[in-house]
Design an enzyme around this catalytic site. Structure first.
Site, mmCIF file in Angstrom:
data_model
loop_
_atom_site.group_PDB
_atom_site.id
_atom_site.type_symbol
_atom_site.label_atom_id
_atom_site.label_comp_id
_atom_site.label_asym_id
_atom_site.label_seq_id
_atom_site.Cartn_x
_atom_site.Cartn_y
_atom_site.Cartn_z
ATOM 1 N N ARG A 147 0.915 -1.094 0.008
ATOM 2 C CA ARG A 147 -0.031 -0.105 -0.021
ATOM 3 C C ARG A 147 0.859 1.212 -0.034
ATOM 4 O O ARG A 147 1.969 1.531 0.763
ATOM 5 C CB ARG A 147 -0.795 -0.009 1.316
ATOM 6 C CG ARG A 147 -2.033 1.057 1.292
ATOM 7 C CD ARG A 147 -2.786 1.303 2.583
ATOM 8 N NE ARG A 147 -1.952 2.168 3.474
ATOM 9 C CZ ARG A 147 -2.323 2.595 4.609
ATOM 10 N NH1 ARG A 147 -3.763 2.376 4.966
ATOM 11 N NH2 ARG A 147 -1.848 3.562 5.271
ATOM 12 N N TYR A 159 -2.002 11.953 8.914
ATOM 13 C CA TYR A 159 -2.096 10.356 9.337
ATOM 14 C C TYR A 159 -2.528 9.423 7.865
ATOM 15 O O TYR A 159 -3.327 10.094 7.099
ATOM 16 C CB TYR A 159 -3.400 10.225 10.255
ATOM 17 C CG TYR A 159 -3.604 8.719 10.513
ATOM 18 C CD1 TYR A 159 -3.131 8.439 11.851
ATOM 19 C CD2 TYR A 159 -4.445 7.858 9.742
ATOM 20 C CE1 TYR A 159 -3.555 7.100 12.412
ATOM 21 C CE2 TYR A 159 -4.698 6.623 10.137
ATOM 22 C CZ TYR A 159 -3.989 6.279 11.480
ATOM 23 O OH TYR A 159 -4.198 4.954 11.962
ATOM 24 N N ASP A 211 -4.905 3.786 -0.033
ATOM 25 C CA ASP A 211 -6.067 3.998 0.890
ATOM 26 C C ASP A 211 -6.232 5.523 0.905
ATOM 27 O O ASP A 211 -5.754 6.416 1.209
ATOM 28 C CB ASP A 211 -5.673 3.652 2.440
ATOM 29 C CG ASP A 211 -6.691 3.778 3.466
ATOM 30 O OD1 ASP A 211 -7.803 4.083 3.134
ATOM 31 O OD2 ASP A 211 -6.437 3.175 4.617
ATOM 32 N N HIS A 213 -8.932 6.655 2.664
ATOM 33 C CA HIS A 213 -9.333 7.022 4.244
ATOM 34 C C HIS A 213 -10.557 7.920 4.272
ATOM 35 O O HIS A 213 -10.731 8.835 4.894
ATOM 36 C CB HIS A 213 -8.046 7.494 4.845
ATOM 37 C CG HIS A 213 -7.770 6.913 6.253
ATOM 38 N ND1 HIS A 213 -8.640 7.135 7.244
ATOM 39 C CD2 HIS A 213 -6.949 6.060 6.626
ATOM 40 C CE1 HIS A 213 -8.409 6.370 8.299
ATOM 41 N NE2 HIS A 213 -7.414 5.782 7.956
ATOM 42 N N GLU A 237 -9.090 1.950 -1.691
ATOM 43 C CA GLU A 237 -9.648 1.623 -0.356
ATOM 44 C C GLU A 237 -10.488 2.709 0.372
ATOM 45 O O GLU A 237 -9.882 3.792 0.289
ATOM 46 C CB GLU A 237 -8.580 1.129 0.694
ATOM 47 C CG GLU A 237 -9.008 1.138 2.015
ATOM 48 C CD GLU A 237 -7.917 0.534 3.208
ATOM 49 O OE1 GLU A 237 -6.779 -0.055 2.537
ATOM 50 O OE2 GLU A 237 -7.722 0.769 4.059
ATOM 51 N N GLU A 263 -13.194 -1.122 6.987
ATOM 52 C CA GLU A 263 -12.646 -1.311 8.097
ATOM 53 C C GLU A 263 -13.364 -0.713 9.601
ATOM 54 O O GLU A 263 -12.919 -1.239 10.610
ATOM 55 C CB GLU A 263 -11.156 -0.836 7.993
ATOM 56 C CG GLU A 263 -11.275 0.756 7.840
ATOM 57 C CD GLU A 263 -9.695 1.342 7.638
ATOM 58 O OE1 GLU A 263 -8.989 0.835 7.054
ATOM 59 O OE2 GLU A 263 -9.346 2.219 8.468
ATOM 60 N N ARG A 284 -13.537 -5.750 3.945
ATOM 61 C CA ARG A 284 -12.357 -5.317 4.694
ATOM 62 C C ARG A 284 -12.616 -5.511 6.347
ATOM 63 O O ARG A 284 -12.108 -4.807 7.200
ATOM 64 C CB ARG A 284 -11.644 -4.027 4.534
ATOM 65 C CG ARG A 284 -11.195 -3.957 3.008
ATOM 66 C CD ARG A 284 -10.265 -2.946 2.764
ATOM 67 N NE ARG A 284 -9.055 -3.051 3.805
ATOM 68 C CZ ARG A 284 -8.843 -2.322 4.735
ATOM 69 N NH1 ARG A 284 -9.617 -1.336 5.095
ATOM 70 N NH2 ARG A 284 -7.546 -2.582 5.601
ATOM 71 N N GLU A 340 -4.335 -7.470 5.746
ATOM 72 C CA GLU A 340 -3.418 -6.343 5.818
ATOM 73 C C GLU A 340 -2.449 -6.619 7.067
ATOM 74 O O GLU A 340 -3.029 -7.144 8.098
ATOM 75 C CB GLU A 340 -4.247 -4.879 6.031
ATOM 76 C CG GLU A 340 -3.524 -3.713 6.520
ATOM 77 C CD GLU A 340 -4.416 -2.544 6.917
ATOM 78 O OE1 GLU A 340 -5.282 -2.765 7.442
ATOM 79 O OE2 GLU A 340 -3.822 -1.399 6.664
ATOM 80 N N TRP A 403 -12.452 11.273 7.565
ATOM 81 C CA TRP A 403 -11.140 10.843 7.324
ATOM 82 C C TRP A 403 -11.120 9.376 7.625
ATOM 83 O O TRP A 403 -12.365 8.836 8.258
ATOM 84 C CB TRP A 403 -10.149 11.548 8.147
ATOM 85 C CG TRP A 403 -10.083 11.011 9.388
ATOM 86 C CD1 TRP A 403 -10.789 11.624 10.632
ATOM 87 C CD2 TRP A 403 -9.010 10.209 10.036
ATOM 88 N NE1 TRP A 403 -10.415 10.879 11.696
ATOM 89 C CE2 TRP A 403 -9.378 10.167 11.422
ATOM 90 C CE3 TRP A 403 -7.930 9.648 9.667
ATOM 91 C CZ2 TRP A 403 -8.703 9.507 12.257
ATOM 92 C CZ3 TRP A 403 -7.137 8.923 10.541
ATOM 93 C CH2 TRP A 403 -7.605 8.585 11.734
HETATM 94 O O1 EZ4 Z 1 -6.827 4.371 10.341
HETATM 95 O O2 EZ4 Z 1 -7.126 1.437 12.290
HETATM 96 O O3 EZ4 Z 1 -6.145 0.525 6.369
HETATM 97 N N1 EZ4 Z 1 -5.852 0.788 7.719
HETATM 98 C C1 EZ4 Z 1 -6.189 1.863 8.092
HETATM 99 C C2 EZ4 Z 1 -5.772 2.016 9.760
HETATM 100 C C3 EZ4 Z 1 -6.701 2.855 10.409
HETATM 101 C C4 EZ4 Z 1 -6.676 2.455 11.952
HETATM 102 C C5 EZ4 Z 1 -7.632 3.533 12.838
HETATM 103 O O4 EZ4 Z 1 -7.467 3.136 14.144
HETATM 104 O O5 EZ4 Z 1 -6.900 2.861 7.745
HETATM 105 O O6 EZ4 Z 1 -4.523 2.475 10.017
HETATM 106 CO CO CO Z 2 -7.601 1.987 5.926
#
Ligand code: EZ4
Ligand code: CO
Length: 403
Positions: A147, A159, A211, A213, A237, A263, A284, A340, A403
Site C-alpha cells: 500500500r 495520518y 487508501d 481513508h 480503499e 474497516e 475489509r 493487511e 477521514w
Molecule cells: O486508520 O486502524 O487501513 N488501515 C487503516 C488504519 C486505520 C486505523 C484506525 O484506528 O486505515 O490505519
Molecule cells: Co484503511
C-alpha cells in the site's frame, strides 16, 4: 464445561490494547481482543459490567449460542463498542474450543483452503521519490502487495499519507486530539503521478494498493478511480465514507478500478447494498470490530455469493490476538483476498506471544491448538493504559471533514 471467570485487561506496550481472558472449570482458558482505537475503556466497561456477570456458569463451547445471546439478547444491536465486546468474547471462546479439540483454529473453520496468506504492508513518504524508494525496499523484503501513500505538497504530513506509515497507528497517536488539514483538490492530481512513478520503478508483478481513508465524495472517487485505471491498482480503499452504501453506485458506474471498504463496519447489515449490488470487490471487516470469528465468517460467507473477497483490516491497533484469529479465517475460507499486516513493536510481541508467523510477505497459522496467541498478564501490568486519541481532519477553512 463451564465459564468460571472473565477478566478484561488494558495494557499499552507501545499502544493500547483491550484484552479478554476467559477461564473455565477445566483449566483451559481463551484470549480475545476488544481493542477500539481511542475508545479502549468503553469496551472494558461493556464486558466487565454488562457481559461477564451474565456468562459465568455457561458452556464456553456454545460459541454460536453465546454470540446470539449477546447480539440478540442485549436488545441494543450492533455498533463498534458492542460488537468489539462480543468479538473479544467470541474469539476467546473459539480459542478455548480449539484447545479442547486439540487443533489449530482453522481446522474447526473448514480446514486449510490455502498454504499461505498473502499480506500487504504500508509504505508512506514525504514525496514521490521517497515512496518509490520505500516500495522498492519492501519488494526486496519479499512483499507481493504494498500500500502506497504520499504527503501532499503544501499541506503538513497527515495520518496515513505522511512518512513511516508503518508506525503511523502508533507513532502519530497523541494524548491530545491532533487537528490535521485536508484539501482534496491538492490530493487528486498527485495520486496518479505516484502510481505512474511506482509502475515505472517496480513494474507490474507487484500488487499496489491505495487508501483514500474516506476523504472523497462519490464523484471525486469516480474521477480518481478513472485516473488510476492505467496503473491497475489491486484496490482503492475507503474511497468515500460508507454509511451511505448507495454512494458506491456512483463510483462503480464510472470506473473498473477494484474497490475495497469495511474497516469500520461491524455487522453484515453494513454491507448488504454494497455486496448484493456487487458495488465492491473486497470487504475489509476484521475479527475484533465485526463480532469475532463468528461475525466475520457470516459476512465473508455472504460476500462469497456475490464475488466479493475478504481483506481483513490489520494495522497495529488490532492486537496480535485479532491478527491470529484473522489468519485462521483467512486460511480456511475460499473467498480470501488479502490480509493487511503492519507488524507490531517488540514490546507488543513480548506481551502477546504468537505461534502464528510472518515470513517474507505471507502469514502462516500456528499448528498448535487454539488461535495461536497467548497473553503475558504479568508483563502487561508493566504497561498501563495511556490516554491516546486518533487525530481529526479539517478543511483549510477550519471545518470538520471525514477521514
Ligand atoms: O486508520 O486502524 O487501513 N488501515 C487503516 C488504519 C486505520 C486505523 C484506525 O484506528 O486505515 O490505519
Ligand atoms: Co484503511
Amino acid at each position: 464445561m463451564k465459564i468460571t471467570d472473565i477478566k478484561v485487561i488494558v495494557c499499552s506496550p507501545g499502544r493500547n490494547f483491550t484484552t479478554v481472558k476467559i477461564m473455565t472449570d477445566e483449566g483451559v482458558y481463551g484470549i480475545g481482543d476488544g481493542t477500539v482505537n481511542g475508545r479502549e475503556l468503553s469496551v472494558v466497561s461493556y464486558i466487565q459490567d454488562h457481559i461477564a456477570p451474565t456468562l459465568i456458569g455457561k458452556d464456553p463451547l456454545r460459541t454460536e449460542d453465546i454470540w446470539q445471546f449477546l447480539y440478540k439478547g442485549a436488545y441494543w444491536r450492533r455498533g463498534p463498542i458492542t460488537m468489539a465486546a462480543i468479538a473479544a468474547i467470541d474469539v476467546a471462546l473459539w480459542d478455548i474450543k480449539a484447545k479442547v479439540a486439540g487443533m489449530p483454529l482453522y481446522q474447526l473453520l473448514g480446514g486449510k483452503s490455502r498454504d499461505k496468506v498473502m499480506v500487504y504492508k504500508h509504505v508512506g513518504g514525504i514525496d514521490i521519490p521517497e515512496v518509490v524508494d520505500g516500495v522498492q525496499k519492501m519488494r526486496e523484503q519479499g512483499l507481493d502487495a504494498i500500500r502506497a501513500q504520499v504527503s501532499i505538497p503544501g499541506l503538513p504530513p497527515i495520518y496515513g499519507t505522511g512518512p513511516s506509515t508503518d508506525q503511523a497507528a502508533g507513532g502519530m497517536i497523541k494524548p491530545v486530539v491532533a487537528e490535521e488539514v485536508w484539501a482534496t483538490h491538492k490530493y487528486m492530481p498527485l495520486v496518479p503521478r505516484l502510481f505512474e512513478a511506482l509502475r515505472d520503478a517496480v513494474g507490474w508483478d507487484v500488487h499496489l494498493l491505495h487508501d483514500v481513508h474516506h476523504r472523497l465524495t462519490p464523484i471525486e472517487a469516480a474521477r480518481l478511480g478513472k485516473d488510476l485505471e492505467p496503473y491497475r491498482l489491486f484496490w482503492l480503499e475507503d474511497a468515500v465514507p460508507a454509511e451511505l452504501q448507495e454512494g458506491f453506485r456512483i463510483i462503480r458506474q464510472h470506473t473498473t478500478q477494484p474497490l475495497a471498504v469495511g474497516e469500520i463496519f461491524n455487522s453484515v447489515y453494513d454491507t448488504t447494498t454494497l455486496i448484493q449490488e456487487q458495488l465492491i470487490d473486497y470487504i475489509r471487516v476484521t475479527a475484533v470490530h465485526a463480532g469475532g470469528v463468528t461475525g466475520i465468517k457470516k459476512i465473508f460467507d455472504f460476500a462469497s455469493i456475490y464475488h466479493v473477497k475478504s481483506a481483513c483490516h490489520g494495522p497495529m491497533d488490532m492486537s496480535p490476538i485479532c491478527m491470529g484469529a484473522n489468519v485462521h479465517v483467512d486460511t480456511a475460507i475460499n473467498n480470501f483476498g488479502i490480509q493487511e499486516f503492519t507488524g507490531y513493536t517488540k514490546e507488543t510481541y513480548d506481551v502477546f506471544k504468537c505461534d502464528w508467523r510472518y515470513d517474507r510477505g505471507y502469514l502462516y497459522p500456528n499448528e498448535t491448538p487454539g488461535h495461536g496467541t497467548d497473553f503475558d498478564e504479568e508483563l502487561a501490568a508493566r504497561y498501563p493504559y495511556q490516554a491516546a486519541y486518533l487525530p481529526v481532519a479539517r478543511l483549510e477553512d477550519g471545518s470538520m471533514t471525514s477521514w
